[in-house]
Scaffold this motif. Structure first.
Motif, PDB file in Angstrom:
ATOM      1  N   THR A  56       0.826  -1.203   0.000  1.00 43.07           N
ATOM      2  CA  THR A  56       0.000   0.000   0.000  1.00 43.07           C
ATOM      3  C   THR A  56       0.865   1.261   0.000  1.00 43.07           C
ATOM      4  OG1 THR A  56      -0.165  -0.206   2.420  1.00 43.07           O
ATOM      5  CG2 THR A  56      -1.962  -1.094   1.107  1.00 43.07           C
ATOM      6  N   ASN A  57       1.984   1.242   0.703  1.00 40.80           N
ATOM      7  CA  ASN A  57       2.864   2.418   0.715  1.00 40.80           C
ATOM      8  C   ASN A  57       3.430   2.691  -0.674  1.00 40.80           C
ATOM      9  OD1 ASN A  57       2.569   3.049   3.448  1.00 40.80           O
ATOM     10  ND2 ASN A  57       4.183   1.637   4.076  1.00 40.80           N
ATOM     11  N   GLN A  58       3.897   1.655  -1.349  1.00 46.54           N
ATOM     12  CA  GLN A  58       4.457   1.830  -2.687  1.00 46.54           C
ATOM     13  C   GLN A  58       3.367   2.240  -3.685  1.00 46.54           C
ATOM     14  OE1 GLN A  58       7.692   1.816  -3.496  1.00 46.54           O
ATOM     15  NE2 GLN A  58       8.127   1.462  -1.332  1.00 46.54           N
ATOM     16  N   ALA A  59       2.167   1.722  -3.486  1.00 48.21           N
ATOM     17  CA  ALA A  59       1.060   2.089  -4.379  1.00 48.21           C
ATOM     18  C   ALA A  59       0.744   3.569  -4.267  1.00 48.21           C
ATOM     19  CB  ALA A  59      -0.175   1.254  -4.050  1.00 48.21           C
ATOM     20  N   ARG A  60       0.701   4.086  -3.061  1.00 48.04           N
ATOM     21  CA  ARG A  60       0.404   5.502  -2.877  1.00 48.04           C
ATOM     22  C   ARG A  60       1.530   6.391  -3.386  1.00 48.04           C
ATOM     23  NH1 ARG A  60      -1.815   5.775   3.213  1.00 48.04           N
ATOM     24  NH2 ARG A  60      -0.276   4.120   3.453  1.00 48.04           N
ATOM     25  N   ILE A  61       2.759   5.924  -3.232  1.00 48.96           N
ATOM     26  CA  ILE A  61       3.889   6.689  -3.776  1.00 48.96           C
ATOM     27  C   ILE A  61       3.775   6.785  -5.292  1.00 48.96           C
ATOM     28  CG2 ILE A  61       6.385   6.656  -4.143  1.00 48.96           C
ATOM     29  CD1 ILE A  61       6.654   5.403  -1.355  1.00 48.96           C
ATOM     30  N   ALA A  62       3.429   5.660  -5.923  1.00 51.72           N
ATOM     31  CA  ALA A  62       3.317   5.636  -7.380  1.00 51.72           C
ATOM     32  C   ALA A  62       2.217   6.577  -7.861  1.00 51.72           C
ATOM     33  CB  ALA A  62       3.043   4.216  -7.862  1.00 51.72           C
ATOM     34  N   ILE A  63       1.056   6.504  -7.239  1.00 51.58           N
ATOM     35  CA  ILE A  63      -0.056   7.356  -7.656  1.00 51.58           C
ATOM     36  C   ILE A  63       0.241   8.816  -7.372  1.00 51.58           C
ATOM     37  CG2 ILE A  63      -2.479   7.917  -7.206  1.00 51.58           C
ATOM     38  CD1 ILE A  63      -3.000   4.967  -6.795  1.00 51.58           C
ATOM     39  N   GLY A  64       0.804   9.082  -6.206  1.00 48.82           N
ATOM     40  CA  GLY A  64       1.100  10.466  -5.825  1.00 48.82           C
ATOM     41  C   GLY A  64       2.131  11.130  -6.704  1.00 48.82           C
ATOM     42  N   SER A  65       3.046  10.340  -7.271  1.00 47.25           N
ATOM     43  CA  SER A  65       4.109  10.922  -8.095  1.00 47.25           C
ATOM     44  C   SER A  65       3.639  11.285  -9.494  1.00 47.25           C
ATOM     45  CB  SER A  65       5.277   9.941  -8.209  1.00 47.25           C
ATOM     46  OG  SER A  65       4.896   8.762  -8.899  1.00 47.25           O
ATOM     47  N   GLY A  66       2.430  10.845  -9.870  1.00 45.54           N
ATOM     48  CA  GLY A  66       1.948  11.087 -11.224  1.00 45.54           C
ATOM     49  C   GLY A  66       1.531  12.513 -11.502  1.00 45.54           C
ATOM     50  N   GLY A  67       1.069  13.224 -10.463  1.00 35.68           N
ATOM     51  CA  GLY A  67       0.629  14.590 -10.667  1.00 35.68           C
ATOM     52  C   GLY A  67      -0.588  14.673 -11.563  1.00 35.68           C
ATOM     53  N   THR A 122      -0.755  15.113 -15.121  1.00 41.90           N
ATOM     54  CA  THR A 122      -0.716  14.423 -16.421  1.00 41.90           C
ATOM     55  C   THR A 122       0.184  13.196 -16.422  1.00 41.90           C
ATOM     56  OG1 THR A 122       1.058  15.900 -17.175  1.00 41.90           O
ATOM     57  CG2 THR A 122      -1.213  16.554 -17.669  1.00 41.90           C
ATOM     58  N   GLY A 123       0.882  12.898 -15.348  1.00 39.09           N
ATOM     59  CA  GLY A 123       1.690  11.696 -15.258  1.00 39.09           C
ATOM     60  C   GLY A 123       3.070  11.828 -15.877  1.00 39.09           C
ATOM     61  N   ALA A 124       3.868  10.805 -15.656  1.00 41.90           N
ATOM     62  CA  ALA A 124       5.237  10.792 -16.175  1.00 41.90           C
ATOM     63  C   ALA A 124       5.290  10.352 -17.630  1.00 41.90           C
ATOM     64  CB  ALA A 124       6.108   9.864 -15.319  1.00 41.90           C
ATOM     65  N   GLY A 125       4.182   9.880 -18.164  1.00 38.97           N
ATOM     66  CA  GLY A 125       4.150   9.368 -19.532  1.00 38.97           C
ATOM     67  C   GLY A 125       4.169   7.853 -19.535  1.00 38.97           C
ATOM     68  N   LEU A 126       3.428   7.259 -20.464  1.00 37.70           N
ATOM     69  CA  LEU A 126       3.360   5.807 -20.543  1.00 37.70           C
ATOM     70  C   LEU A 126       4.745   5.211 -20.739  1.00 37.70           C
ATOM     71  CD1 LEU A 126       1.171   3.598 -20.489  1.00 37.70           C
ATOM     72  CD2 LEU A 126       1.140   3.679 -22.994  1.00 37.70           C
ATOM     73  N   PHE A 127       5.074   4.203 -19.930  1.00 34.81           N
ATOM     74  CA  PHE A 127       6.357   3.494 -19.937  1.00 34.81           C
ATOM     75  C   PHE A 127       7.480   4.298 -19.282  1.00 34.81           C
ATOM     76  CE2 PHE A 127       4.492   2.211 -24.219  1.00 34.81           C
ATOM     77  CZ  PHE A 127       3.766   1.169 -23.677  1.00 34.81           C
ATOM     78  N   HIS A 128       7.162   5.432 -18.647  1.00 39.68           N
ATOM     79  CA  HIS A 128       8.204   6.272 -18.050  1.00 39.68           C
ATOM     80  C   HIS A 128       8.041   6.452 -16.542  1.00 39.68           C
ATOM     81  CE1 HIS A 128       8.509   7.436 -22.341  1.00 39.68           C
ATOM     82  NE2 HIS A 128       9.797   7.594 -22.062  1.00 39.68           N
ATOM     83  N   GLY A 129       7.175   5.687 -15.917  1.00 38.34           N
ATOM     84  CA  GLY A 129       7.004   5.799 -14.473  1.00 38.34           C
ATOM     85  C   GLY A 129       8.159   5.168 -13.724  1.00 38.34           C
ATOM     86  N   SER A 130       8.760   5.897 -12.808  1.00 40.08           N
ATOM     87  CA  SER A 130       9.929   5.383 -12.083  1.00 40.08           C
ATOM     88  C   SER A 130       9.551   4.224 -11.164  1.00 40.08           C
ATOM     89  CB  SER A 130      10.574   6.510 -11.275  1.00 40.08           C
ATOM     90  OG  SER A 130       9.643   7.080 -10.355  1.00 40.08           O
ATOM     91  N   GLN A 131       8.391   4.305 -10.505  1.00 39.54           N
ATOM     92  CA  GLN A 131       7.953   3.210  -9.636  1.00 39.54           C
ATOM     93  C   GLN A 131       7.645   1.956 -10.446  1.00 39.54           C
ATOM     94  OE1 GLN A 131       8.900   4.458  -6.404  1.00 39.54           O
ATOM     95  NE2 GLN A 131       7.103   3.246  -5.844  1.00 39.54           N
ATOM     96  N   THR A 132       7.007   2.155 -11.590  1.00 33.82           N
ATOM     97  CA  THR A 132       6.654   1.019 -12.440  1.00 33.82           C
ATOM     98  C   THR A 132       7.890   0.419 -13.092  1.00 33.82           C
ATOM     99  OG1 THR A 132       4.466   1.955 -12.884  1.00 33.82           O
ATOM    100  CG2 THR A 132       5.272   0.284 -14.417  1.00 33.82           C
ATOM    101  N   THR A 133       8.724   1.266 -13.666  1.00 34.23           N
ATOM    102  CA  THR A 133       9.947   0.784 -14.305  1.00 34.23           C
ATOM    103  C   THR A 133      10.885   0.135 -13.294  1.00 34.23           C
ATOM    104  OG1 THR A 133       9.780   2.546 -15.952  1.00 34.23           O
ATOM    105  CG2 THR A 133      11.918   1.453 -15.734  1.00 34.23           C
ATOM    106  N   GLY A 134      10.916   0.698 -12.074  1.00 35.54           N
ATOM    107  CA  GLY A 134      11.779   0.157 -11.031  1.00 35.54           C
ATOM    108  C   GLY A 134      11.220  -1.062 -10.340  1.00 35.54           C
ATOM    109  N   GLN A 135       9.986  -1.455 -10.704  1.00 36.45           N
ATOM    110  CA  GLN A 135       9.359  -2.675 -10.183  1.00 36.45           C
ATOM    111  C   GLN A 135       9.194  -2.635  -8.666  1.00 36.45           C
ATOM    112  OE1 GLN A 135      11.379  -6.161 -11.760  1.00 36.45           O
ATOM    113  NE2 GLN A 135      11.945  -5.086 -13.635  1.00 36.45           N
ATOM    114  N   PHE A 136       8.784  -1.461  -8.160  1.00 38.09           N
ATOM    115  CA  PHE A 136       8.614  -1.309  -6.712  1.00 38.09           C
ATOM    116  C   PHE A 136       7.247  -1.790  -6.221  1.00 38.09           C
ATOM    117  CE2 PHE A 136      11.913   1.893  -7.624  1.00 38.09           C
ATOM    118  CZ  PHE A 136      12.858   1.530  -6.677  1.00 38.09           C
TER     119      PHE A 136
END
Length: 399
Positions: A260-271, A273-287
């Motif tokens: 849940t902590n990592q999920a909220r970090i990922a959503i919160g970092s999007g702002g 319009t987001g980081a762009g598809l395939f460019h999310g640091s949490q997603t790319t970093g597999q957190f």
């Protein structure tokens, strides 16, 4: 005499003219709820992109093929669409006659999960592995069975004109039909699916016009049941830890509270319009664990931002709006109960999935309808769309 361009509200059925009627002009295609269908297709398309983003770099699960999950998700969606078409072709009324067969098959399926044929995935024993990288979750199909079974029993005497609303005996029969699969699913244990099934039952009772005493009684029984489950230690340790992490998000941030902590970090970092598809640091970093299934909404929040995540919620809202309209406009109680039960199912499951990624609901492992990866879940949501479309298609022309 029935021509190729005519339509009969009595249903389609598997006759030789079925496919002609399905695609004939001024027939089925003119009656389909296209806003709902397009919204569901858009959600599945967005889901495929999110699943691809979440899994393309995860070599430990994609077998070294970045397109592994994308291809399977597209296949699942294609099969789901085929099931939807088959459901519309058969018609919800024809499926009512098949409820005893469907009920027996679904109960047998969940019973097989409790045998050596069953497999435990993510702490829950609710899968049957078919081989070749494919598996099936029988408890997902119980949702459709309970919807059709409850609707059949609750509406039988009302639609026949014998009663204005279901009496107490009828409600007891409907609850008895639902109790058996719910108890079996609880033994797996699959608490998330149990909550969905209970929500479906409440939706069916409310839509049928049954006495509100049954609704309040079930809610009270649910509270007592939850206390009993806790006191009898029926829940597994991982489920207890999930509730503990929900009650105290700061509890063991590297352990039970990690997801849940990592999920909220990922959503919160999007702002916005987001980081762009395939460019999310949490997603790319597999957190974020299980990001292609339970936590797929975090990919949308991080990479598509508030705008993209909001679009998913709007599309889900369109489906619920159109389903509510179908439930209101149908002239038979059977169709009303089926449609209202699907509304209750989709609304609760979407709220629970999105809520657990935001930290406002406990983690239960429920997928996001049309978006999360998963064959069984994708199949049943498209069957549900087929039921809704069938109710709309088979209503009288004047409705």
């Amino acid at each position: 005499m029935t021509g190729a361009n005519s339509f009969s509200v009595s249903g389609y059925g598997p006759d030789r003219a079925g496919w002609t009627r399905l695609f004939a002009r001024d027939s089925v295609t003119r009656r389909l709820d296209w806003p709902m269908l397009l919204a569901a297709l858009a959600l599945s398309g967005i889901g495929s992109a999110l699943v691809f983003s979440a899994t393309r770099n995860r070599t430990e699960i994609n077998q070294g093929d970045p397109y592994y999950f994308l291809i399977r998700n597209l296949m699942n969606t294609g099969i789901g669409l085929a099931l939807m078409i088959a459901t519309v072709w058969l018609g919800h009324r024809a499926l009512r006659n098949a409820v005893p067969i469907l009920y027996g098959a679904s109960v047998l399926g969940i019973l097989l999960v409790l045998t050596p044929l069953g497999a435990t995935i993510n702490g829950s024993r609710n899968w049957i592995v078919l081989g070749g990288g494919f598996s099936i979750q029988p408890s997902e199909f119980v949702k459709i069975t309970i919807i059709l079974g409850m609707a059949m029993i609750l509406s039988a005497r009302v639609d026949a004109g014998d009663k204005p609303y279901p009496d107490h005996r009828t409600v007891l029969q409907a609850l008895g039909l639902s109790a058996v699969p719910i108890l079996i699913v609880l033994l797996m244990p699959d608490l998330g699916t149990v909550l969905v099934l209970v929500t479906i039952i409440l939706g069916a009772l409310l839509a049928s016009g049954a006495s509100n005493r049954w609704v309040f009684g079930l809610l009270g029984a649910g509270v007592v049941g939850c206390i009993a489950i806790w006191q009898l230690h029926i829940l597994d340790d991982y489920q207890i830890n999930r509730f503990a992490a929900f009650a105290n998000p700061s509890l063991d941030p590297s352990g039970v509270g990690y997801n849940t902590n990592q999920a909220r970090i990922a959503i919160g970092s999007g702002g916005l319009t987001g980081a762009g598809l395939f460019h999310g640091s949490q997603t790319t970093g597999q957190f974020v664990p299980e990001q292609q299934t339970d936590f797929v909404f975090t990919v949308a929040g991080e990479e598509l931002g508030f705008v993209g995540a909001g679009l998913i919620i709007v599309l889900l809202g369109v489906i619920l709006w159109r389903a509510c309209r179908i439930a209101r406009e149908t002239s038979e109680l059977y169709g009303t109960v089926v449609a209202a039960s699907i509304v209750a199912w989709f609304a609760f499951q979407a709220f629970e999935n999105i809520g657990m990624t935001l930290g406002i609901m406990p983690v239960t492992g429920l997928p996001l309808p049309f978006v999360s990866y998963g064959g069984s879940s994708m199949f049943v949501v498209w069957v549900a769309v087929g039921l809704l479309q069938s109710i709309r298609v088979q209503r009288p022309m004047s409705a």
